[in-house]
Design a protein around this motif. Structure first.
Motif, PDB file in Angstrom:
ATOM      1  N   CYS A  50       0.783  -1.028  -0.020  1.00  0.00           N
ATOM      2  CA  CYS A  50       0.035   0.107  -0.029  1.00  0.00           C
ATOM      3  C   CYS A  50       0.928   1.371  -0.058  1.00  0.00           C
ATOM      4  O   CYS A  50       1.727   1.415   0.809  1.00  0.00           O
ATOM      5  CB  CYS A  50      -0.843   0.110   1.247  1.00  0.00           C
ATOM      6  N   GLY A  62      -1.009  -4.310  -0.240  1.00  0.00           N
ATOM      7  CA  GLY A  62      -1.908  -3.539  -1.197  1.00  0.00           C
ATOM      8  C   GLY A  62      -2.783  -4.652  -1.955  1.00  0.00           C
ATOM      9  O   GLY A  62      -2.244  -5.530  -2.376  1.00  0.00           O
ATOM     10  N   LEU A  85      -3.294   0.611  -3.037  1.00  0.00           N
ATOM     11  CA  LEU A  85      -3.608   0.810  -1.749  1.00  0.00           C
ATOM     12  C   LEU A  85      -4.173  -0.579  -1.078  1.00  0.00           C
ATOM     13  O   LEU A  85      -4.844  -1.441  -1.674  1.00  0.00           O
ATOM     14  CB  LEU A  85      -4.823   1.648  -2.014  1.00  0.00           C
ATOM     15  N   CYS A  86      -4.058  -0.486   0.314  1.00  0.00           N
ATOM     16  CA  CYS A  86      -4.815  -1.585   1.197  1.00  0.00           C
ATOM     17  C   CYS A  86      -6.269  -1.112   1.083  1.00  0.00           C
ATOM     18  O   CYS A  86      -6.533  -0.112   0.938  1.00  0.00           O
ATOM     19  CB  CYS A  86      -4.195  -1.743   2.468  1.00  0.00           C
ATOM     20  N   HIS A  90      -8.062   2.226   0.731  1.00  0.00           N
ATOM     21  CA  HIS A  90      -8.870   2.893  -0.664  1.00  0.00           C
ATOM     22  C   HIS A  90     -10.212   3.006   0.174  1.00  0.00           C
ATOM     23  O   HIS A  90     -10.808   4.116  -0.457  1.00  0.00           O
ATOM     24  CB  HIS A  90      -8.861   1.227  -1.081  1.00  0.00           C
TER      25      HIS A  90
END
Ligand SMILES: [Zn+2]
Length: 108
Positions: A50, A62, A85-86, A90
């Protein structure tokens, strides 16, 4: 029954009303196999981590490829506008964007 003499001023007022500006043309995102390849490239580029957490010094896996500047805000579908993004980052980013979009605030 509506009298013509009361309808005419209302019709004139309605036609004189300014229309809201048309939304800017949104870039179409890649879909299908081109989209899959694109997301895989971003995952490899971002080392599966992420990127928002990385900025804060946190290491997190991520999951989602996201547009840094959303397409609806004029962002590009180019990989330079994408990051991994994780799910937590997100969801937080998407919620903040939805709030800004609802209020008409532009994202820069
Ligand atoms: Zn994160």
């Amino acid at each position: 029954m509506v009298r013509l003499n009361t309808l005419k001023p209302r019709l004139q007022a309605a036609t004189n009303t300014r229309l809201a500006p048309a939304p800017t043309a949104m870039v179409e995102r890649k879909r299908g196999s081109a989209g899959v390849r694109d997301r895989e490239r971003i995952r490899l580029r971002d080392c599966g981590l992420c990127q928002a957490c990385a900025v804060k010094g946190i290491t997190a896996v991520g999951i989602d490829v996201d547009h840094k500047i959303p397409l609806w805000a004029g962002g590009s579908d180019h990989e330079s506008n994408k990051w991994l993004l994780c799910t937590t980052c997100h969801n937080e980013k998407s919620a903040a964007e939805a709030k800004r979009r609802a209020t008409g605030e532009l994202i820069k």
